[in-house]
Design an enzyme around this catalytic site. Structure first.
Site, PDB file in Angstrom:
ATOM      1  N   ARG A  46       1.577  -1.328  -0.343  1.00 59.52           N
ATOM      2  CA  ARG A  46      -0.125  -0.084  -0.150  1.00 59.52           C
ATOM      3  C   ARG A  46       0.901   1.197  -0.372  1.00 59.52           C
ATOM      4  NH1 ARG A  46       2.542   1.568   3.519  1.00 59.52           N
ATOM      5  NH2 ARG A  46       1.352   3.270   3.417  1.00 59.52           N
ATOM      6  N   GLY A  47       0.400   1.886  -0.150  1.00 55.18           N
ATOM      7  CA  GLY A  47       1.218   3.463  -0.236  1.00 55.18           C
ATOM      8  C   GLY A  47       1.458   3.963  -1.607  1.00 55.18           C
ATOM      9  N   ALA A  48       0.921   5.350  -2.414  1.00 57.06           N
ATOM     10  CA  ALA A  48       0.758   5.704  -3.536  1.00 57.06           C
ATOM     11  C   ALA A  48       2.058   4.782  -4.554  1.00 57.06           C
ATOM     12  CB  ALA A  48       0.223   6.885  -3.645  1.00 57.06           C
ATOM     13  N   ARG A  86      -7.388   0.672  -6.183  1.00 59.24           N
ATOM     14  CA  ARG A  86      -7.246   1.355  -5.375  1.00 59.24           C
ATOM     15  C   ARG A  86      -7.483   2.667  -6.323  1.00 59.24           C
ATOM     16  NH1 ARG A  86      -4.079   1.374  -0.337  1.00 59.24           N
ATOM     17  NH2 ARG A  86      -6.457   2.104   0.376  1.00 59.24           N
ATOM     18  N   GLN A 193      -1.604   2.244  10.270  1.00 63.54           N
ATOM     19  CA  GLN A 193      -0.241   2.352   9.091  1.00 63.54           C
ATOM     20  C   GLN A 193       0.440   2.820   9.761  1.00 63.54           C
ATOM     21  OE1 GLN A 193      -3.763   3.000   7.734  1.00 63.54           O
ATOM     22  NE2 GLN A 193      -3.265   2.705   6.067  1.00 63.54           N
ATOM     23  N   ASP A 234      -2.278  11.053  -1.887  1.00 61.99           N
ATOM     24  CA  ASP A 234      -1.970   9.843  -2.731  1.00 61.99           C
ATOM     25  C   ASP A 234      -2.613  10.658  -3.821  1.00 61.99           C
ATOM     26  OD1 ASP A 234      -3.545   8.310   0.084  1.00 61.99           O
ATOM     27  OD2 ASP A 234      -2.673   7.020  -1.107  1.00 61.99           O
ATOM     28  N   ASN A 244      -5.367  12.518   1.121  1.00 65.18           N
ATOM     29  CA  ASN A 244      -3.881  11.525   1.824  1.00 65.18           C
ATOM     30  C   ASN A 244      -5.063  10.460   2.552  1.00 65.18           C
ATOM     31  OD1 ASN A 244      -1.678  10.449   2.065  1.00 65.18           O
ATOM     32  ND2 ASN A 244      -1.662  11.843   4.022  1.00 65.18           N
ATOM     33  N   LYS A 245      -5.048  10.047   3.538  1.00 70.06           N
ATOM     34  CA  LYS A 245      -5.410   8.840   4.159  1.00 70.06           C
ATOM     35  C   LYS A 245      -6.235   9.489   5.576  1.00 70.06           C
ATOM     36  CE  LYS A 245      -4.792   5.616   4.481  1.00 70.06           C
ATOM     37  NZ  LYS A 245      -5.697   4.728   4.202  1.00 70.06           N
TER      38      LYS A 245
HETATM   39  O1  MRU Z   1      -4.251   3.311   1.788  1.00 73.81           O
HETATM   40  P1  MRU Z   1      -2.767   3.453   2.371  1.00 73.81           P
HETATM   41  O2  MRU Z   1      -2.387   2.774   3.606  1.00 73.81           O
HETATM   42  O3  MRU Z   1      -2.141   2.904   0.503  1.00 73.81           O
HETATM   43  O4  MRU Z   1      -3.078   5.044   2.101  1.00 73.81           O
HETATM   44  C1  MRU Z   1      -1.232   5.861   2.510  1.00 73.81           C
HETATM   45  C2  MRU Z   1      -1.076   7.091   2.326  1.00 73.81           C
HETATM   46  O5  MRU Z   1      -2.615   7.524   2.365  1.00 73.81           O
HETATM   47  C3  MRU Z   1      -0.308   7.699   2.215  1.00 73.81           C
HETATM   48  O6  MRU Z   1       0.276   8.839   3.019  1.00 73.81           O
HETATM   49  C4  MRU Z   1       0.141   8.022   0.506  1.00 73.81           C
HETATM   50  O7  MRU Z   1       0.086   6.699  -0.342  1.00 73.81           O
HETATM   51  C5  MRU Z   1       1.462   9.063   0.567  1.00 73.81           C
HETATM   52  S1  MRU Z   1       2.701   7.499   0.488  1.00 73.81           S
HETATM   53  C6  MRU Z   1       4.333   7.450   0.111  1.00 73.81           C
END
Ligand code: MRU
Length: 346
Positions: A46-48, A86, A193, A234, A244-245
């Site tokens: 996970r993470g963009a 996603r 996370q 994201d 973002n999250k």
């Molecule tokens: O749902 P996730 O864990 O994929 O969400 C991740 C985030 O919101 C991060 O802050 C974002 O992807 C940036 S990661 C460099």
């Protein structure tokens, strides 16, 4: 980082299973794009930026042993499945579009050579992501004092990227520049996370980190313990609205209330100029069980209604600056982001 988030290994893709961290370090191996799509959907990775790299590698596997029209058809079928996993993180479609350009330019190659060209491109995306994060980190570190307490949300670290991280890349670069950095990590309900992943990777790198429950951030901001907030994104729209999250937006509101700078670490691949504002960013809804269960045990009444958006949008007016690999964007973001984005394609 001692553990790799993702790597290409002999016609397979390996990932550390982030659902099991910090308790267990399990490496999963994927042989086809469908497996990688499931891994993205189920949060193995996970993470963009990390899911962008995973998608690029998946596309190489998707066209294996094909060429010409057959490769194109396989590519488009896989692209549709991966993009749907996603929808919020723009890095997924950014990486797929980049792979599509390579495919279209090389359709006449025989299957083996086409596959190798696609594989090499996916691996290049992986390496570039780390370089981008290092450059972004260096720019961000210049914003920080020599002794600084940073509040972050979710995980925008090595685990969310090919390595080094975006928000945590700024932390790492500041440390490399000799600054004394302490990180406060929101635990980040409901997927944790922050407490599971950010705390895990910072401790591995011996960066001082303190976890807090999400509802403790306001008090810390009020008492002056936090010098700045740094988060990832994201997808950031052309006007600087930041997806973002979930839980990022209230942090930005509180930071403004207490006059604490609110920084967003955004590689240019996360900035989507085709979205005029945050209203156009699709927000993913996650399964109800992320809220109704904990470690496989029910923690809510059976059948209760659940609202579980994975992300929120922070309006640009609450953002102090956006840190990219090409430099820092300040308001008005419509102008500064477009300038940085175009300078990257010159
Ligand atoms: O749902 P996730 O864990 O994929 O969400 C991740 C985030 O919101 C991060 O802050 C974002 O992807 C940036 S990661 C460099």
């Amino acid at each position: 980082m001692l553990v790799k988030t993702i790597e290409w290994h002999r016609d397979t893709v390996r990932m550390i299973d982030q659902r099991l961290l910090p308790g267990r370090e399990v490496i999963r191996t994927y042989h086809d794009y469908r497996g990688i799509a499931r891994a993205i959907r189920s949060m193995v990775i996970r993470g963009a930026p990390a899911i962008g790299v995973a998608a690029a590698m998946a596309m190489a596997l998707a066209i294996r042993r094909s060429a010409g029209e057959q490769a194109r058809a396989r590519f488009e079928r896989a692209a549709a499945i991966l993009k749907a996993t996603r929808p919020t993180a723009v890095n997924l479609s950014w990486a797929i579009d980049r792979m599509r350009h390579v495919l279209e330019a090389n359709l006449e190659l025989n299957p083996e050579r086409l596959y190798r060209r696609m594989r090499d491109e996916a691996i290049a995306i992986y390496h570039e992501d780390i370089e981008v994060n290092r450059a972004l980190g260096r720019h961000g570190a210049e914003l920080l004092d020599s002794k600084v307490n940073i509040l972050t949300h979710c995980n925008a670290g090595a685990l969310a990227t090919a390595g080094y991280g975006t928000a945590l890349g700024v932390v790492r670069a500041a440390r490399e520049a000799g600054k004394a950095v302490r990180v406060f990590a929101d635990e980040t309900r409901p997927f944790l996370q922050g407490s599971r992943l950010t705390a895990w990777e910072l401790r591995k790198d011996r960066v001082p980190v303190t976890i807090i429950a999400d509802n403790m951030a306001a008090s810390l901001l009020r008492t002056g313990e936090i010098d700045c907030v740094i988060v990832g994104t994201d997808r950031t729209a052309a006007n600087g609205d930041v997806a973002n999250k979930i839980g990022t937006y209230p942090l930005a509101v509180m930071a403004q209330r207490h006059k604490v700078p609110f920084y967003v670490a955004a590689p240019l691949s996360s900035i989507d100029l085709t979205c005029a504002s945050g209203e156009e960013i699709p927000i993913e809804q996650r399964p109800a069980t992320e809220l109704t269960e904990f470690a496989g045990k029910s923690i809510a009444p059976t059948g209760v209604d659940v609202f579980n958006p994975a992300f929120d949008v922070t309006p640009a007016e609450l953002v102090t600056a956006i840190i990219t690999e090409r430099g820092i964007a300040y308001p008005p973001f419509t102008k500064s982001l477009a300038q940085l984005k175009h300078s990257s394609t010159e």
